[in-house]
Design a protein around this motif. Structure first.
Motif, PDB file in Angstrom:
ATOM      1  N   MET A 226       2.053 -40.458  11.983  1.00  0.00           N
ATOM      2  CA  MET A 226       0.745 -40.441  11.338  1.00  0.00           C
ATOM      3  C   MET A 226      -0.292 -41.189  12.165  1.00  0.00           C
ATOM      4  SD  MET A 226      -0.172 -41.721   7.489  1.00  0.00           S
ATOM      5  CE  MET A 226       1.465 -41.304   6.952  1.00  0.00           C
ATOM      6  N   GLN A 227       0.186 -42.170  12.940  1.00  0.00           N
ATOM      7  CA  GLN A 227      -0.736 -42.938  13.774  1.00  0.00           C
ATOM      8  C   GLN A 227      -1.293 -42.085  14.905  1.00  0.00           C
ATOM      9  OE1 GLN A 227      -1.315 -45.873  12.476  1.00  0.00           O
ATOM     10  NE2 GLN A 227       0.378 -45.543  11.028  1.00  0.00           N
ATOM     11  N   LYS A 228      -0.551 -41.023  15.275  1.00  0.00           N
ATOM     12  CA  LYS A 228      -1.008 -40.123  16.335  1.00  0.00           C
ATOM     13  C   LYS A 228      -1.734 -38.908  15.769  1.00  0.00           C
ATOM     14  CE  LYS A 228       1.671 -40.234  20.358  1.00  0.00           C
ATOM     15  NZ  LYS A 228       2.722 -39.630  21.194  1.00  0.00           N
ATOM     16  N   ASP A 229      -1.027 -38.189  14.885  1.00  0.00           N
ATOM     17  CA  ASP A 229      -1.582 -36.957  14.345  1.00  0.00           C
ATOM     18  C   ASP A 229      -0.902 -36.686  13.009  1.00  0.00           C
ATOM     19  OD1 ASP A 229      -2.554 -34.488  13.751  1.00  0.00           O
ATOM     20  OD2 ASP A 229      -1.996 -33.557  15.659  1.00  0.00           O
ATOM     21  N   GLY A 230      -1.724 -36.616  11.943  1.00  0.00           N
ATOM     22  CA  GLY A 230      -1.175 -36.385  10.615  1.00  0.00           C
ATOM     23  C   GLY A 230      -0.460 -35.067  10.498  1.00  0.00           C
ATOM     24  N   ASN A 231      -0.894 -34.059  11.233  1.00  0.00           N
ATOM     25  CA  ASN A 231      -0.241 -32.754  11.173  1.00  0.00           C
ATOM     26  C   ASN A 231       1.200 -32.826  11.693  1.00  0.00           C
ATOM     27  OD1 ASN A 231      -2.448 -31.245  10.092  1.00  0.00           O
ATOM     28  ND2 ASN A 231      -3.458 -31.393  12.097  1.00  0.00           N
ATOM     29  N   LEU A 232       1.432 -33.692  12.696  1.00  0.00           N
ATOM     30  CA  LEU A 232       2.802 -33.877  13.195  1.00  0.00           C
ATOM     31  C   LEU A 232       3.671 -34.636  12.203  1.00  0.00           C
ATOM     32  CD1 LEU A 232       2.028 -34.863  16.906  1.00  0.00           C
ATOM     33  CD2 LEU A 232       2.809 -32.644  16.056  1.00  0.00           C
ATOM     34  N   ALA A 233       3.026 -35.470  11.387  1.00  0.00           N
ATOM     35  CA  ALA A 233       3.787 -36.298  10.451  1.00  0.00           C
ATOM     36  C   ALA A 233       4.204 -35.539   9.209  1.00  0.00           C
ATOM     37  CB  ALA A 233       2.965 -37.530  10.076  1.00  0.00           C
ATOM     38  N   LEU A 234       3.380 -34.554   8.771  1.00  0.00           N
ATOM     39  CA  LEU A 234       3.636 -33.878   7.493  1.00  0.00           C
ATOM     40  C   LEU A 234       5.033 -33.269   7.382  1.00  0.00           C
ATOM     41  CD1 LEU A 234       0.248 -32.138   6.581  1.00  0.00           C
ATOM     42  CD2 LEU A 234       1.489 -33.865   5.272  1.00  0.00           C
ATOM     43  N   PRO A 235       5.550 -32.542   8.396  1.00  0.00           N
ATOM     44  CA  PRO A 235       6.893 -31.933   8.237  1.00  0.00           C
ATOM     45  C   PRO A 235       7.985 -32.958   7.962  1.00  0.00           C
ATOM     46  CG  PRO A 235       5.743 -30.982  10.104  1.00  0.00           C
ATOM     47  CD  PRO A 235       4.918 -32.140   9.658  1.00  0.00           C
ATOM     48  N   TYR A 236       7.927 -34.082   8.639  1.00  0.00           N
ATOM     49  CA  TYR A 236       8.958 -35.111   8.442  1.00  0.00           C
ATOM     50  C   TYR A 236       8.852 -35.732   7.057  1.00  0.00           C
ATOM     51  CZ  TYR A 236      10.153 -34.873  13.383  1.00  0.00           C
ATOM     52  OH  TYR A 236      10.585 -34.455  14.614  1.00  0.00           O
ATOM     53  N   LEU A 237       7.608 -35.995   6.611  1.00  0.00           N
ATOM     54  CA  LEU A 237       7.425 -36.601   5.289  1.00  0.00           C
ATOM     55  C   LEU A 237       7.872 -35.644   4.183  1.00  0.00           C
ATOM     56  CD1 LEU A 237       3.964 -38.284   5.906  1.00  0.00           C
ATOM     57  CD2 LEU A 237       6.148 -39.451   5.629  1.00  0.00           C
ATOM     58  N   LYS A 238       7.594 -34.345   4.363  1.00  0.00           N
ATOM     59  CA  LYS A 238       8.017 -33.371   3.353  1.00  0.00           C
ATOM     60  C   LYS A 238       9.545 -33.243   3.321  1.00  0.00           C
ATOM     61  CE  LYS A 238       3.778 -30.615   3.272  1.00  0.00           C
ATOM     62  NZ  LYS A 238       3.161 -29.297   3.567  1.00  0.00           N
ATOM     63  N   LYS A 239      10.181 -33.282   4.505  1.00  0.00           N
ATOM     64  CA  LYS A 239      11.648 -33.257   4.534  1.00  0.00           C
ATOM     65  C   LYS A 239      12.227 -34.477   3.807  1.00  0.00           C
ATOM     66  CE  LYS A 239      12.216 -30.806   8.960  1.00  0.00           C
ATOM     67  NZ  LYS A 239      12.712 -30.946  10.345  1.00  0.00           N
ATOM     68  N   ALA A 240      11.621 -35.624   4.072  1.00  0.00           N
ATOM     69  CA  ALA A 240      12.095 -36.843   3.409  1.00  0.00           C
ATOM     70  C   ALA A 240      11.943 -36.733   1.906  1.00  0.00           C
ATOM     71  CB  ALA A 240      11.330 -38.053   3.937  1.00  0.00           C
ATOM     72  N   TYR A 241      10.799 -36.208   1.449  1.00  0.00           N
ATOM     73  CA  TYR A 241      10.569 -36.068   0.007  1.00  0.00           C
ATOM     74  C   TYR A 241      11.585 -35.102  -0.608  1.00  0.00           C
ATOM     75  CZ  TYR A 241       8.427 -34.629  -4.374  1.00  0.00           C
ATOM     76  OH  TYR A 241       8.226 -34.339  -5.696  1.00  0.00           O
ATOM     77  N   ALA A 242      11.822 -33.987   0.078  1.00  0.00           N
ATOM     78  CA  ALA A 242      12.755 -32.991  -0.459  1.00  0.00           C
ATOM     79  C   ALA A 242      14.162 -33.565  -0.602  1.00  0.00           C
ATOM     80  CB  ALA A 242      12.767 -31.763   0.455  1.00  0.00           C
ATOM     81  N   ILE A 243      14.597 -34.298   0.403  1.00  0.00           N
ATOM     82  CA  ILE A 243      15.949 -34.872   0.333  1.00  0.00           C
ATOM     83  C   ILE A 243      16.025 -35.917  -0.780  1.00  0.00           C
ATOM     84  CG2 ILE A 243      17.662 -36.228   1.586  1.00  0.00           C
ATOM     85  CD1 ILE A 243      16.644 -34.935   4.165  1.00  0.00           C
ATOM     86  N   ASN A 244      15.016 -36.788  -0.881  1.00  0.00           N
ATOM     87  CA  ASN A 244      15.021 -37.815  -1.924  1.00  0.00           C
ATOM     88  C   ASN A 244      14.971 -37.183  -3.308  1.00  0.00           C
ATOM     89  OD1 ASN A 244      15.147 -40.220  -0.365  1.00  0.00           O
ATOM     90  ND2 ASN A 244      13.000 -39.971   0.201  1.00  0.00           N
ATOM     91  N   ARG A 245      14.224 -36.108  -3.426  1.00  0.00           N
ATOM     92  CA  ARG A 245      14.146 -35.408  -4.712  1.00  0.00           C
ATOM     93  C   ARG A 245      15.513 -34.813  -5.075  1.00  0.00           C
ATOM     94  NH1 ARG A 245      10.077 -36.046  -8.417  1.00  0.00           N
ATOM     95  NH2 ARG A 245      10.240 -34.374  -9.960  1.00  0.00           N
ATOM     96  N   GLN A 246      16.156 -34.256  -4.065  1.00  0.00           N
ATOM     97  CA  GLN A 246      17.468 -33.656  -4.309  1.00  0.00           C
ATOM     98  C   GLN A 246      18.502 -34.721  -4.674  1.00  0.00           C
ATOM     99  OE1 GLN A 246      18.848 -31.330  -1.027  1.00  0.00           O
ATOM    100  NE2 GLN A 246      20.775 -30.739  -2.020  1.00  0.00           N
ATOM    101  N   GLU A 247      18.409 -35.850  -4.009  1.00  0.00           N
ATOM    102  CA  GLU A 247      19.362 -36.936  -4.267  1.00  0.00           C
ATOM    103  C   GLU A 247      18.964 -37.800  -5.455  1.00  0.00           C
ATOM    104  OE1 GLU A 247      22.247 -37.387  -2.649  1.00  0.00           O
ATOM    105  OE2 GLU A 247      21.792 -35.551  -1.517  1.00  0.00           O
ATOM    106  N   ARG A 248      17.768 -37.538  -6.046  1.00  0.00           N
ATOM    107  CA  ARG A 248      17.263 -38.289  -7.208  1.00  0.00           C
ATOM    108  C   ARG A 248      17.202 -39.782  -6.925  1.00  0.00           C
ATOM    109  NH1 ARG A 248      20.263 -35.313 -12.362  1.00  0.00           N
ATOM    110  NH2 ARG A 248      19.456 -33.197 -11.925  1.00  0.00           N
ATOM    111  N   SER A 249      16.576 -40.099  -5.811  1.00  0.00           N
ATOM    112  CA  SER A 249      16.428 -41.499  -5.409  1.00  0.00           C
ATOM    113  C   SER A 249      15.008 -41.954  -5.733  1.00  0.00           C
ATOM    114  CB  SER A 249      16.694 -41.642  -3.906  1.00  0.00           C
ATOM    115  OG  SER A 249      16.325 -42.918  -3.450  1.00  0.00           O
ATOM    116  N   PRO A 250      14.820 -42.752  -6.804  1.00  0.00           N
ATOM    117  CA  PRO A 250      13.457 -43.171  -7.186  1.00  0.00           C
ATOM    118  C   PRO A 250      12.741 -43.920  -6.059  1.00  0.00           C
ATOM    119  CG  PRO A 250      15.009 -43.663  -8.936  1.00  0.00           C
ATOM    120  CD  PRO A 250      15.824 -43.243  -7.754  1.00  0.00           C
TER     121      PRO A 250
END
Length: 588
Positions: free
Chosen positions: A209-233
């Motif tokens: 995100m410090q370089k380019d938010g567009n590069l950061a979005l895919p990683y953040l969405k992957k992290a959210y999807a995995i946490n959602r699947q694992e139900r990690s608050p």
């Protein structure tokens, strides 16, 4: 147009400052009230403190170390990094003497995270290096992944410090941080642990995100999807906040608000999240509403942000005395536990010492028993050998005596057949010499000692035998003899010498005197044997007899015994000889 933009920016900044000031004023004027999240965290802290008291009561050092680590985590969640660090160090003091372990490396990483939040670059880097060395020693891939993530955070901190003050963190850059995140990603994927993969993606997204938010979005969405699947608050809150900050950086506050609302919903419903998360959440809301121009909401969230800060300070202030008392009690119990541990160690040392002494005593007794058996076996063996050797020596002496007797008989037969006076004389003298040697072996065979001869018996028997050979058996010599035992070799030499002296007396002294007297003595003085022989004959000058065989034999024996011999002719003939009592060791 430029003027209008500047005016709007100025108005936005002014309103924000007014909101911040008003929020702080209202916050300090409002009664202090701990929010729901704060209550949960303090409830967890109180429970862990109770567990610490119970662990101290049990005296289990490993259990105490684990509770100390948990107390560090509780204070971390409350933002009290100083107390957290103290509890982590206490846990390390117990665990480090036991050698490297997963728990030690994990504690180092927690301490490093604290240093990162307090912007202590050098200390954080040192702690991560210690954790890495620990995990490498125990071959923990999961630990290495965690250490790599935290090292990436250290380099990200260094990049921020260099950005604000160039050169403050050498060798650190955003690229270095991303390099470590890539390594952590590979380790997480190889371990196939979803939560770790999500954590790596979230950290990588925040760094990119410090370089380019567009590069950061895919990683953040992957992290959210995995946490959602694992139900990690906790993971959902972090990844949602990361997505909100990323969309905010991309100039999309509405989408950012949607992600913040989800993070807020999880915090409220799951009663999860620490002060750091809630601070970040309220700060992000403030920025979103500022971008949207909703200054009222921005003011309210700014007020909540400062309320968290003030509530934390208030809770710390109210719990400071209680914590000090608990710390005092815990230190007392730790001191008691340490004293008990020292006592147990001392008892264990004494027990080990007693065991070693008992073992050594048993081993010594066993060795002594074995040694006794060996010595007894050797004693029996050597006694049998000695008895056998004694029999061999006796047999040897007996055979030598018989052989010498055979020689004597042969010489006697030859003597009877001779008519020449000179030849008869020579054979007769040879007979006496052989009989002197035979007498020694007879004494050895009849005596108790195998290789020694008693002079008190040997000398009278030899002299009387010579006297009888020359028909002077009626003469009673005067003997002055001490109880001396001589080696057989020395005794033979003394016997030959005495035979020559007695023969000379029988031939040249006794026939010329009406009342012949012989005196023979042998004494031991100061380690030397003193021998003397004398008669009351006319005497002689040694030089006149020097060429005879008998005199040469006497000289040869004297030299062989390494002794000193002397003839004197006062009132008859007297011969004295002295030699070392240990001459038997040199005569061969």
């Amino acid at each position: 147009m430029q003027f209008v933009n500047l005016r709007n920016s100025f108005i936005r900044l002014l309103v924000r400052l007014i909101c911040i000031a008003g929020g702080m004023l209202l916050t300090f004027l409002a009664p202090a009230q701990t929010p729901v999240v704060g209550k949960v965290l303090y409830e967890k802290l109180a429970k862990t403190q109770q567990e610490y008291q119970e662990a101290m009561a049990t005296g289990d050092s490993l259990e105490v170390a684990e509770v100390c680590y948990l107390l560090g985590k509780r204070y971390n969640a409350l933002g009290d990094y100083v107390n957290a660090q103290a509890w982590y160090i206490r846990s390390l003091r117990i665990r480090e003497p036991l050698g490297p372990s997963e728990n030690i490396g994990k504690t180092y990483l927690r301490m490093a995270e604290n240093q990162i939040r307090q912007k202590q670059y050098n200390q954080a880097k040192r702690l991560v290096s210690q954790a890495t060395a620990n995990f490498r020693h125990i071959h923990s891939q999961h630990g290495m992944m965690g250490a790599t993530i935290v090292m990436a955070g250290v380099h990200e901190l260094g990049w921020r410090m260099n950005r604000d003050k160039p050169g403050s963190a050498p060798f650190s850059s955003l690229d270095s941080s991303l390099y470590y995140f890539k390594q952590a990603e590979q380790l997480a994927i190889s371990l196939k642990k979803p939560f770790d993969i999500a954590n790596v993606y979230a950290c990588m997204g925040n760094a990119l995100m410090q370089k380019d938010g567009n590069l950061a979005l895919p990683y953040l969405k992957k992290a959210y999807a995995i946490n959602r699947q694992e139900r990690s608050p906790y993971g959902i809150i972090n990844s949602s906040q990361g997505l909100a900050n990323c969309y905010l950086a991309l100039g999309q506050p509405l989408i950012a608000k949607k992600w913040l609302d989800e993070a807020k919903f999880i915090c409220d419903t799951a009663r999860h999240g620490d002060y750091w998360q809630n601070d970040q959440l309220e700060e992000s809301y403030t920025r979103v509403y500022e971008r949207m121009g909703n200054w009222k909401q921005a003011f309210l969230h700014q007020r909540k942000y400062y309320s968290f800060q003030v509530d934390a300070l208030t809770a710390d202030r109210e719990g400071a005395i209680a914590r000090a008392g608990m710390l005092y009690e815990s230190e007392k119990k730790e001191a008691k536990l340490k004293a008990q541990q020292n006592e147990l160690e001392l008892r264990q040392q004494n027990l080990n010492t007693q065991k070693r002494l008992s073992l050594m005593t048993t081993v010594l007794f066993v060795l002594a028993g074995l040694a006794c058996l060996v010595f007894y076996w050797l004693f029996r063996k050597y006694r049998r050998i000695s008895e056998h050797n004694a029999k061999l020596v006796k047999e040897q002496n007996h055979r030598v005596k018989n052989n010498l007797q055979s020689i004597t008989n042969l010489l006697g037969l030859q003597f009877n057949r001779l008519t020449d006076p000179a030849a008869r004389k020579a054979v007769e003298e040879s007979l006496l010499r052989v009989e002197a040697m035979a007498l020694v072996h007879r004494r050895l065979y009849d005596g108790d000692r195998l290789i020694e001869v008693d002079l008190m018996q040997f000398i009278p028997e030899l002299v009387n035998g010579v006297l009888r050979s020359y028909s002077f058996g009626h003469i009673q010599p005067i003997y002055s003899l001490s109880p001396i035992w001589l080696n057989a070799d020395v005794a033979i030499n003394v016997g030959l010498l005495l035979n020559e002296l007695a023969t000379n007396s029988c031939k040249y002294a006794l026939p010329l005197h009406s009342n012949p007297v012989l005196t023979v003595g042998c004494q031991e003085e100061n380690g030397r044997i003193l021998f003397w022989y004398e008669d009351n004959g006319p005497g002689f000058t040694p030089s006149t007899k020097g060429n005879s065989f008998g005199m040469k034999l006497i000289d040869m024996i004297t030299q062989k015994l390494k002794g000193k011999g002397h003839f004197s002719a006062e009132n008859g003939c007297r011969f004295t000889l002295s030699f070392d009592a240990k001459a038997m060791e040199f005569v061969h």
